[in-house]
Design a protein around this motif. Structure first.
Motif, PDB file in Angstrom:
ATOM      1  N   PHE A  95       0.830  -1.201   0.000  1.00  0.00           N
ATOM      2  CA  PHE A  95       0.000   0.000   0.000  1.00  0.00           C
ATOM      3  C   PHE A  95       0.870   1.259   0.000  1.00  0.00           C
ATOM      4  O   PHE A  95       0.659   2.177  -0.789  1.00  0.00           O
ATOM      5  CB  PHE A  95      -0.940  -0.026   1.205  1.00  0.00           C
ATOM      6  CG  PHE A  95      -1.823   1.183   1.334  1.00  0.00           C
ATOM      7  CD1 PHE A  95      -2.414   1.778   0.232  1.00  0.00           C
ATOM      8  CD2 PHE A  95      -2.080   1.734   2.582  1.00  0.00           C
ATOM      9  CE1 PHE A  95      -3.235   2.890   0.349  1.00  0.00           C
ATOM     10  CE2 PHE A  95      -2.904   2.845   2.715  1.00  0.00           C
ATOM     11  CZ  PHE A  95      -3.471   3.429   1.600  1.00  0.00           C
ATOM     12  N   PHE A 166      -6.461  -0.844  -1.784  1.00  0.00           N
ATOM     13  CA  PHE A 166      -5.254  -0.207  -1.276  1.00  0.00           C
ATOM     14  C   PHE A 166      -4.022  -0.444  -2.153  1.00  0.00           C
ATOM     15  O   PHE A 166      -2.935  -0.013  -1.795  1.00  0.00           O
ATOM     16  CB  PHE A 166      -4.992  -0.680   0.160  1.00  0.00           C
ATOM     17  CG  PHE A 166      -6.196  -0.494   1.038  1.00  0.00           C
ATOM     18  CD1 PHE A 166      -6.553   0.769   1.484  1.00  0.00           C
ATOM     19  CD2 PHE A 166      -7.002  -1.569   1.374  1.00  0.00           C
ATOM     20  CE1 PHE A 166      -7.680   0.953   2.270  1.00  0.00           C
ATOM     21  CE2 PHE A 166      -8.131  -1.397   2.162  1.00  0.00           C
ATOM     22  CZ  PHE A 166      -8.472  -0.133   2.610  1.00  0.00           C
ATOM     23  N   TRP A 175      -6.801   7.167  -2.178  1.00  0.00           N
ATOM     24  CA  TRP A 175      -5.621   7.069  -1.317  1.00  0.00           C
ATOM     25  C   TRP A 175      -5.276   8.386  -0.648  1.00  0.00           C
ATOM     26  O   TRP A 175      -4.462   8.422   0.269  1.00  0.00           O
ATOM     27  CB  TRP A 175      -4.424   6.555  -2.107  1.00  0.00           C
ATOM     28  CG  TRP A 175      -4.630   5.195  -2.699  1.00  0.00           C
ATOM     29  CD1 TRP A 175      -5.613   4.288  -2.395  1.00  0.00           C
ATOM     30  CD2 TRP A 175      -3.846   4.572  -3.712  1.00  0.00           C
ATOM     31  NE1 TRP A 175      -5.481   3.157  -3.159  1.00  0.00           N
ATOM     32  CE2 TRP A 175      -4.402   3.302  -3.979  1.00  0.00           C
ATOM     33  CE3 TRP A 175      -2.726   4.967  -4.424  1.00  0.00           C
ATOM     34  CZ2 TRP A 175      -3.876   2.429  -4.925  1.00  0.00           C
ATOM     35  CZ3 TRP A 175      -2.187   4.096  -5.367  1.00  0.00           C
ATOM     36  CH2 TRP A 175      -2.765   2.839  -5.604  1.00  0.00           C
ATOM     37  N   PHE A 184      -7.561   1.129   5.872  1.00  0.00           N
ATOM     38  CA  PHE A 184      -6.599   0.074   5.541  1.00  0.00           C
ATOM     39  C   PHE A 184      -6.369  -0.825   6.757  1.00  0.00           C
ATOM     40  O   PHE A 184      -6.436  -2.049   6.658  1.00  0.00           O
ATOM     41  CB  PHE A 184      -5.275   0.694   5.069  1.00  0.00           C
ATOM     42  CG  PHE A 184      -4.161  -0.294   4.947  1.00  0.00           C
ATOM     43  CD1 PHE A 184      -4.085  -1.138   3.848  1.00  0.00           C
ATOM     44  CD2 PHE A 184      -3.189  -0.396   5.929  1.00  0.00           C
ATOM     45  CE1 PHE A 184      -3.061  -2.072   3.735  1.00  0.00           C
ATOM     46  CE2 PHE A 184      -2.162  -1.322   5.823  1.00  0.00           C
ATOM     47  CZ  PHE A 184      -2.099  -2.159   4.721  1.00  0.00           C
TER      48      PHE A 184
END
Length: 197
Positions: A95, A166, A175, A184
């Motif tokens: 991520f 992610f 994001w 997340f």
């Protein structure tokens, strides 16, 4: 100082120049002639290393994706860390790598998103490598008794799919959300609790 043309022309040098050209002109306007010009060589010299514009674009995409695979392999193959922790570290690193690529160089990230769409074979190979790493981590946990999965490859694929928001570039706009880190962590926590033996 020697000119750019005096340095040996290597595939790596061509790929670095291609990244710069893609950043400057974008994927629709960048040409092999632009890459050659940036290197101070003829476009025929570039074609000696990459037989077509498509091959060059595929190679630059592969190079970009390989950086993530190498970094994540370090986590997947690290000895001594329990599989649940390793899985969490691996997902977090994936991520963060994607998020940093998107945030640090948005022009190049947008370009790569276009290139990813063109190079499905390269992308398929990349995804297979990532899922193979997840499979190894989960198998390690099953062998140690810290994770439970009756079908380890299916579990690895499910983890990858469940965390897609992610790491899949189609979600790049999300994001930047101020709550994305908490979201997340919630998803990864749920995934790991679901896999615990």
């Amino acid at each position: 100082m020697p000119s750019a043309a005096a340095e040996p022309l290597t595939p790596e040098r061509i790929l670095e120049a291609t990244e710069e050209v893609l950043r400057r002109f974008g994927p629709t306007k960048a040409t092999v002639v632009d890459v050659a010009r940036a290197l101070g060589v003829s476009h025929g010299s570039v074609y000696r290393h990459f037989p077509s514009k498509a091959a060059l674009r595929e190679a630059v995409t592969d190079r970009w994706l390989a950086k993530s695979v190498v970094m994540l392999e370090g986590i997947a193959s690290a000895p001594g860390e329990p599989a649940p922790s390793k899985l969490e570290s691996w997902l977090e690193a994936l991520f963060e790598a994607k998020r940093h690529k998107a945030g640090d160089d948005p022009e190049l990230f947008a370009t790569y998103t276009v290139l990813l769409g063109e190079n499905s074979g390269v992308v398929d190979t990349h995804l297979t490598e990532l899922i193979d790493q997840l499979t190894r981590i989960i198998a390690e946990g099953v062998a140690a008794g810290t994770l439970a999965a009756p079908d380890v490859p299916a579990a690895a694929r499910a983890v990858f799919d469940a965390t897609g928001r992610f790491h899949d570039p189609q979600y790049v706009a999300e994001w930047l959300s101020p709550t994305i880190t908490a979201e997340f962590e919630a998803v990864v926590g749920l995934v790991i609790r679901g896999l615990r033996a």
